[in-house]
Design a protein around this motif. Structure first.
Motif, mmCIF file in Angstrom:
data_model
loop_
_atom_site.group_PDB
_atom_site.id
_atom_site.type_symbol
_atom_site.label_atom_id
_atom_site.label_comp_id
_atom_site.label_asym_id
_atom_site.label_seq_id
_atom_site.Cartn_x
_atom_site.Cartn_y
_atom_site.Cartn_z
ATOM 1 N N LEU A 37 0.922 -1.151 0.014
ATOM 2 C CA LEU A 37 0.038 0.051 -0.156
ATOM 3 C C LEU A 37 0.838 1.363 0.225
ATOM 4 C CD1 LEU A 37 -2.830 -0.824 2.413
ATOM 5 C CD2 LEU A 37 -2.961 -0.871 -0.025
ATOM 6 N N THR A 38 2.105 1.114 0.762
ATOM 7 C CA THR A 38 2.731 2.317 0.797
ATOM 8 C C THR A 38 3.503 2.691 -0.747
ATOM 9 O OG1 THR A 38 3.432 1.885 3.013
ATOM 10 C CG2 THR A 38 5.094 3.122 1.761
ATOM 11 N N LYS A 39 3.997 1.526 -1.339
ATOM 12 C CA LYS A 39 4.483 1.814 -2.651
ATOM 13 C C LYS A 39 3.261 2.373 -3.630
ATOM 14 C CE LYS A 39 7.670 -2.137 -2.433
ATOM 15 N NZ LYS A 39 8.029 -3.245 -2.822
ATOM 16 N N GLU A 94 1.177 9.732 -5.404
ATOM 17 C CA GLU A 94 1.505 11.103 -5.119
ATOM 18 C C GLU A 94 2.387 11.416 -6.015
ATOM 19 O OE1 GLU A 94 3.730 10.465 -1.391
ATOM 20 O OE2 GLU A 94 1.804 10.733 -0.091
ATOM 21 N N GLU A 95 3.285 10.715 -6.658
ATOM 22 C CA GLU A 95 4.260 10.961 -7.563
ATOM 23 C C GLU A 95 3.227 11.462 -9.128
ATOM 24 O OE1 GLU A 95 7.039 7.961 -8.548
ATOM 25 O OE2 GLU A 95 7.917 8.205 -6.702
ATOM 26 N N LEU A 96 2.312 10.661 -9.327
ATOM 27 C CA LEU A 96 1.315 10.960 -10.368
ATOM 28 C C LEU A 96 0.617 12.351 -10.225
ATOM 29 C CD1 LEU A 96 -0.125 9.884 -12.937
ATOM 30 C CD2 LEU A 96 -1.844 8.904 -11.346
ATOM 31 N N SER A 136 3.309 14.945 -10.731
ATOM 32 C CA SER A 136 3.569 15.177 -12.414
ATOM 33 C C SER A 136 2.456 15.838 -12.984
ATOM 34 C CB SER A 136 3.664 14.037 -12.759
ATOM 35 O OG SER A 136 2.440 13.196 -12.672
ATOM 36 N N VAL A 137 1.001 15.817 -12.201
ATOM 37 C CA VAL A 137 -0.014 16.514 -12.835
ATOM 38 C C VAL A 137 0.159 18.141 -12.606
ATOM 39 C CG1 VAL A 137 -2.516 16.928 -13.108
ATOM 40 C CG2 VAL A 137 -1.783 14.485 -12.601
ATOM 41 N N GLU A 138 0.318 18.398 -11.550
ATOM 42 C CA GLU A 138 0.615 20.025 -11.133
ATOM 43 C C GLU A 138 1.438 20.499 -11.951
ATOM 44 O OE1 GLU A 138 1.862 19.878 -7.204
ATOM 45 O OE2 GLU A 138 0.099 19.373 -6.371
#
Length: 77
Positions: A62-64, A70-72, A75-77
């Motif tokens: 779940l952490t992965k 979060e990385e996704l 990257s959208v921001e």
């Protein structure tokens, strides 16, 4: 007179031996019951450790996944 004292001593020794045997028998039964209970507790402890290990593995997964989300989002921001 002396024969009576010897007879009483023999009877007391026999009664003491029987009493010691009965006490040791019940003490042995108590220890056996304790050993059975401890085996049950040991089994429960092993199950708890196995459950903790599986939960730890699931939490790592779940952490992965959360890190990937979060990385996704970053990257959208």
């Amino acid at each position: 007179m002396f024969g009576g004292v010897v007879a009483i001593a023999i009877v007391l020794i026999a009664i003491g031996g029987i009493a010691a045997s009965v006490v040791s028998y019940f003490s042995l039964q108590k220890h056996r019951a304790d050993a059975v209970a401890m085996a049950g507790y040991r089994k429960l402890a092993e199950q708890a450790v196995a459950n903790q290990e599986s939960l730890r593995v699931e939490l790592e997964g779940l952490t992965k996944r959360l890190t990937a989300v979060e990385e996704l989002l970053r990257s959208v921001e």
